[in-house]
Design an enzyme around this catalytic site. Sequence first.
Site, mmCIF file in Angstrom:
data_model
loop_
_atom_site.group_PDB
_atom_site.id
_atom_site.type_symbol
_atom_site.label_atom_id
_atom_site.label_comp_id
_atom_site.label_asym_id
_atom_site.label_seq_id
_atom_site.Cartn_x
_atom_site.Cartn_y
_atom_site.Cartn_z
ATOM 1 N N HIS A 33 0.836 -1.199 0.000
ATOM 2 C CA HIS A 33 0.000 0.000 0.000
ATOM 3 C C HIS A 33 0.876 1.257 0.000
ATOM 4 O O HIS A 33 0.676 2.164 -0.810
ATOM 5 C CB HIS A 33 -0.910 -0.016 1.231
ATOM 6 C CG HIS A 33 -1.779 1.193 1.364
ATOM 7 N ND1 HIS A 33 -3.111 1.174 1.042
ATOM 8 C CD2 HIS A 33 -1.509 2.454 1.788
ATOM 9 C CE1 HIS A 33 -3.616 2.373 1.258
ATOM 10 N NE2 HIS A 33 -2.658 3.173 1.719
ATOM 11 N N GLU A 34 1.857 1.290 0.898
ATOM 12 C CA GLU A 34 2.721 2.467 0.996
ATOM 13 C C GLU A 34 3.622 2.600 -0.237
ATOM 14 O O GLU A 34 3.916 3.721 -0.662
ATOM 15 C CB GLU A 34 3.555 2.419 2.268
ATOM 16 C CG GLU A 34 2.727 2.441 3.550
ATOM 17 C CD GLU A 34 1.710 3.562 3.631
ATOM 18 O OE1 GLU A 34 1.999 4.691 3.148
ATOM 19 O OE2 GLU A 34 0.610 3.336 4.151
ATOM 20 N N HIS B 292 1.843 4.516 -2.951
ATOM 21 C CA HIS B 292 1.987 5.962 -2.772
ATOM 22 C C HIS B 292 3.361 6.416 -3.269
ATOM 23 O O HIS B 292 3.484 7.399 -3.997
ATOM 24 C CB HIS B 292 1.855 6.353 -1.294
ATOM 25 C CG HIS B 292 0.492 6.196 -0.722
ATOM 26 N ND1 HIS B 292 -0.602 6.893 -1.176
ATOM 27 C CD2 HIS B 292 0.043 5.434 0.306
ATOM 28 C CE1 HIS B 292 -1.662 6.570 -0.458
ATOM 29 N NE2 HIS B 292 -1.300 5.679 0.444
#
Length: 158
Positions: free
Chosen positions: A67-68, A71
């Site tokens: 998820h990170e 980003h």
Amino acid sequence: MTNQELTELVEEISLTYFKKPFVHQAFFNRRLKTTGGRYHLKDHHLDFNPLVFEKYGKAELISVIKHELCHYHLHIAGRGYQHKDVDFKRLLKATGGARYAKPLAAPKSLFCYQCASCQTPLYRQRKVDTKKYVCGRCRGKLIFIGRKTYDHSIQQTG
């Protein structure tokens, strides 16, 4: 797991799933309370909540790392890196990252009261002086029922 091992794991996941290198640092941050991880826009490093690894294991940590990294890679590429952006949603789905981290906060304990007149339940985080305060609906006397534990992991609908 140390910060060095975490950084190596993030580098490995970045090459495996994103086919791009992760050239910054990843750290565990105990100050994170409700979130699984955080990407810093200015210096591009990643913070992760160590409770994710301690409570749920390596598999959940890997999904938070994905998820990170979504980003991270989208921001560096100049594309939509926010949760609302289509680019982010597509990349997250393609890599199999977690949309939300599993609940990390401890269950809250609430004080339970009930109105003697209209039987309305009342839940408060702090204790209420039943001699001073009354029911907001009918001005009836409040009776202390007990304490109730509220678990944030239970999603209420409606």
